[in-house]
Motif scaffolding. Structure first.
Motif, PDB file in Angstrom:
ATOM      1  N   ILE A  81       0.836  -1.202   0.000  1.00 14.82           N
ATOM      2  CA  ILE A  81       0.000   0.000   0.000  1.00 14.82           C
ATOM      3  C   ILE A  81       0.869   1.249   0.000  1.00 14.82           C
ATOM      4  O   ILE A  81       0.575   2.229  -0.700  1.00 14.82           O
ATOM      5  N   ALA A  82       1.954   1.234   0.784  1.00 11.91           N
ATOM      6  CA  ALA A  82       2.848   2.394   0.849  1.00 11.91           C
ATOM      7  C   ALA A  82       3.477   2.675  -0.515  1.00 11.91           C
ATOM      8  O   ALA A  82       3.564   3.829  -0.948  1.00 11.91           O
ATOM      9  N   GLN A 140      11.460   8.200  -1.789  1.00 16.95           N
ATOM     10  CA  GLN A 140      10.283   7.585  -1.189  1.00 16.95           C
ATOM     11  C   GLN A 140      10.365   6.062  -1.221  1.00 16.95           C
ATOM     12  O   GLN A 140      10.008   5.388  -0.249  1.00 16.95           O
ATOM     13  N   HIS A 141      10.808   5.505  -2.330  1.00 18.22           N
ATOM     14  CA  HIS A 141      10.933   4.050  -2.399  1.00 18.22           C
ATOM     15  C   HIS A 141      12.003   3.533  -1.435  1.00 18.22           C
ATOM     16  O   HIS A 141      11.843   2.459  -0.835  1.00 18.22           O
ATOM     17  N   LEU A 142      13.071   4.305  -1.273  1.00 21.92           N
ATOM     18  CA  LEU A 142      14.096   3.924  -0.300  1.00 21.92           C
ATOM     19  C   LEU A 142      13.536   3.978   1.109  1.00 21.92           C
ATOM     20  O   LEU A 142      13.816   3.097   1.943  1.00 21.92           O
ATOM     21  N   ASP A 143      12.725   4.989   1.396  1.00 11.69           N
ATOM     22  CA  ASP A 143      12.099   5.112   2.715  1.00 11.69           C
ATOM     23  C   ASP A 143      11.211   3.901   3.011  1.00 11.69           C
ATOM     24  O   ASP A 143      11.258   3.337   4.110  1.00 11.69           O
ATOM     25  N   VAL A 144      10.404   3.501   2.036  1.00 11.74           N
ATOM     26  CA  VAL A 144       9.520   2.342   2.210  1.00 11.74           C
ATOM     27  C   VAL A 144      10.340   1.077   2.462  1.00 11.74           C
ATOM     28  O   VAL A 144      10.020   0.268   3.346  1.00 11.74           O
ATOM     29  N   LEU A 145      11.425   0.905   1.693  1.00  8.96           N
ATOM     30  CA  LEU A 145      12.269  -0.277   1.843  1.00  8.96           C
ATOM     31  C   LEU A 145      12.945  -0.303   3.215  1.00  8.96           C
ATOM     32  O   LEU A 145      12.910  -1.332   3.911  1.00  8.96           O
ATOM     33  N   SER A 171      16.876   8.117   4.002  1.00 11.06           N
ATOM     34  CA  SER A 171      16.329   8.353   2.660  1.00 11.06           C
ATOM     35  C   SER A 171      16.343   9.830   2.297  1.00 11.06           C
ATOM     36  O   SER A 171      16.495  10.185   1.118  1.00 11.06           O
ATOM     37  N   ASN A 172      16.220  10.715   3.299  1.00  9.05           N
ATOM     38  CA  ASN A 172      16.256  12.143   3.020  1.00  9.05           C
ATOM     39  C   ASN A 172      17.631  12.616   2.561  1.00  9.05           C
ATOM     40  O   ASN A 172      17.740  13.610   1.837  1.00  9.05           O
ATOM     41  N   ILE A 173      18.688  11.938   2.993  1.00  8.25           N
ATOM     42  CA  ILE A 173      20.026  12.277   2.505  1.00  8.25           C
ATOM     43  C   ILE A 173      20.081  12.070   0.994  1.00  8.25           C
ATOM     44  O   ILE A 173      20.539  12.937   0.237  1.00  8.25           O
ATOM     45  N   ILE A 174      19.586  10.911   0.544  1.00  9.36           N
ATOM     46  CA  ILE A 174      19.589  10.591  -0.878  1.00  9.36           C
ATOM     47  C   ILE A 174      18.659  11.521  -1.646  1.00  9.36           C
ATOM     48  O   ILE A 174      19.013  12.070  -2.705  1.00  9.36           O
TER      49      ILE A 174
END
Length: 234
Positions: A81-82, A140-145, A171-174
């Motif tokens: 869902i995320a 965002q995809h990195l954050d979810v992972l 993820s915010n660094i990237i």
């Protein structure tokens, strides 16, 4: 001092509205928040303000709220869902860019007074638009992972703060590095580009540190049964 006080007020209102969307519309409210938020944040980022002795673009608080909404979806409803919400946010931004670019190419009426303002806001520099879209989808995809990976190690309710902080901070660094590099590298001195990266990332982290309690509030409402009927379509 006005900007600092107004910045805190804006932060509180933004996250209260996020929680309200979840309370009244369930998971669909969070998904809608991500779609709306990406559009708002990409408009806000055009404006530069001086706050806490540094120059920064707006949009950092809204971007932080999008990350929190994604984390709440991942926490309660799962990674699938995320990820769907992330793609919806990406699609919303892309649709806005395409449709508004088409709108700008209409020849305005002699009595029109808005073409100049619309051109300033929506006639995005291609590098900035590209940087924003790429940074969003990868970040965002990195954050979810990362959130999902941390959830396997820190799975208790009390460790939501570790999952939210850990996934978002990394993820915010990237996200920030990609946006700044694509949008500004080569167009201004490297020192100025690095300063933009530091100030932008710092404001995102500050927003992240203070937004997690709103995530716990959303989880509390779900546990108390205030959301389930909304999710079931009642």
């Amino acid at each position: 001092m006005f900007n600092e006080v107004f910045g805190v007020l804006t932060f509180l209102i933004t996250f209260l509205l996020l929680v309200a969307m979840y309370r009244f519309f369930g998971k669909q409210g969070l998904i809608a928040w991500i779609a709306i938020g990406t559009i708002i944040a990409n408009i806000q980022v055009i404006k530069t303000v001086d706050i806490f002795t540094i120059s920064a673009t707006l949009g950092n608080v809204m971007f932080a709220s999008i990350y929190l909404a994604t984390d709440i979806l991942n926490e309660i409803y799962g990674r699938k869902i995320a990820k769907r919400a992330v793609w919806l946010g990406f699609s919303s931004t892309l649709v806005m860019i395409i449709v508004m670019q088409l709108s700008l190419h209409f020849i305005p009426s002699p009595v029109d007074t808005t073409q100049g303002a619309l051109d300033t806001i929506f006639n995005l520099v291609p590098r900035i638009a590209l940087g924003s879209v790429i940074a969003y989808i990868i970040g965002q995809h990195l954050d979810v992972l990362l959130f999902s990976l941390l959830k396997k190690v820190f799975s208790s309710d009390s460790t939501f703060i570790i999952r939210a902080y850990g996934s978002t901070i990394i993820s915010n660094i990237i996200d920030t590095a990609l946006f700044v590099a694509i949008a500004f590298l080569g167009t201004m001195p490297n020192e100025a580009v690095f300063e933009i990266f530091i100030t932008t990332y710092l404001l995102k982290i500050i927003s992240t540190i203070f937004n997690v309690p709103f995530g716990y509030w959303a989880k509390y409402m779900y546990r108390k049964g205030k959301i389930q009927k909304l999710d079931e379509g009642y």
